[in-house]
Design a protein around this motif. Sequence first.
Motif, PDB file in Angstrom:
ATOM      1  N   HIS A  38      13.508  -2.284   6.724  1.00 17.96           N
ATOM      2  CA  HIS A  38      12.220  -2.656   6.520  1.00 17.96           C
ATOM      3  C   HIS A  38      12.145  -3.959   7.575  1.00 17.96           C
ATOM      4  O   HIS A  38      12.907  -5.257   7.378  1.00 17.96           O
ATOM      5  N   THR A  40      10.148  -6.917   8.645  1.00 14.93           N
ATOM      6  CA  THR A  40       9.251  -7.916   7.677  1.00 14.93           C
ATOM      7  C   THR A  40       8.772  -9.166   8.702  1.00 14.93           C
ATOM      8  O   THR A  40       9.531  -9.498   9.716  1.00 14.93           O
ATOM      9  N   CYS A  44       3.737 -12.379   6.900  1.00 13.46           N
ATOM     10  CA  CYS A  44       2.909 -10.917   6.649  1.00 13.46           C
ATOM     11  C   CYS A  44       3.053 -10.828   5.121  1.00 13.46           C
ATOM     12  O   CYS A  44       3.950 -10.196   4.528  1.00 13.46           O
ATOM     13  N   SER A  47       3.847  -7.107   3.949  1.00 12.99           N
ATOM     14  CA  SER A  47       5.361  -6.958   3.950  1.00 12.99           C
ATOM     15  C   SER A  47       6.133  -7.755   2.848  1.00 12.99           C
ATOM     16  O   SER A  47       6.973  -6.805   2.391  1.00 12.99           O
ATOM     17  N   MET A  86       3.682  -5.321  10.939  1.00 11.85           N
ATOM     18  CA  MET A  86       4.576  -5.323   9.604  1.00 11.85           C
ATOM     19  C   MET A  86       3.725  -4.790   8.584  1.00 11.85           C
ATOM     20  O   MET A  86       2.523  -5.133   8.812  1.00 11.85           O
ATOM     21  N   PRO A  87       4.317  -4.345   7.594  1.00 14.72           N
ATOM     22  CA  PRO A  87       5.634  -3.750   7.439  1.00 14.72           C
ATOM     23  C   PRO A  87       5.900  -2.522   8.097  1.00 14.72           C
ATOM     24  O   PRO A  87       5.050  -1.630   8.280  1.00 14.72           O
ATOM     25  N   THR A  88       7.041  -2.264   8.886  1.00 16.31           N
ATOM     26  CA  THR A  88       7.648  -0.807   9.492  1.00 16.31           C
ATOM     27  C   THR A  88       8.953  -0.528   8.599  1.00 16.31           C
ATOM     28  O   THR A  88       9.795  -1.546   8.637  1.00 16.31           O
ATOM     29  N   ALA A 104       1.860  -1.196   4.239  1.00 17.61           N
ATOM     30  CA  ALA A 104       2.277  -1.375   2.883  1.00 17.61           C
ATOM     31  C   ALA A 104       1.849  -0.108   2.019  1.00 17.61           C
ATOM     32  O   ALA A 104       0.987  -0.486   1.205  1.00 17.61           O
TER      33      ALA A 104
END
Length: 125
Positions: A38, A40, A44, A47, A86-88, A104
């Motif tokens: 994750h 983050t 964010c 995230s 983000m998030p990825t 998200a």
Amino acid sequence: MESQEQQPKSRVIKVESVESWDFYITQATNQACPIVVHFTALWCMPSVAMNPVFEELASAYPDGLFLIVDVDEVKEVATKMEVKAMPTFVLMKDSAQVDKIVGANPEEIRKRIDGFMQSIRAYNA
């Protein structure tokens, strides 16, 4: 007075440096362990909102390695993994990326991680 209620220990490991990233990826690869990352950032909110979902998934799949990377603290890893938003969430096997989920979306993330973990179990069976 101390609270008697024990917080369950997190299964999510925070990556603090490029060295710790390399260490965890090498360990997981050597053990044929699937990796879920994750990416983050504290600023964010979407995230940050995904953190409990990620914790829940980490508990649901104890055979996986769940890492969290703050892109501001470990920029080199985010750059290396081509994280641009983000998030990825990045799913990895044998130190290679096999899937990437940007945004998200808890249901999509649960579905993709579940499919990934099931495929690893089937492959290792």
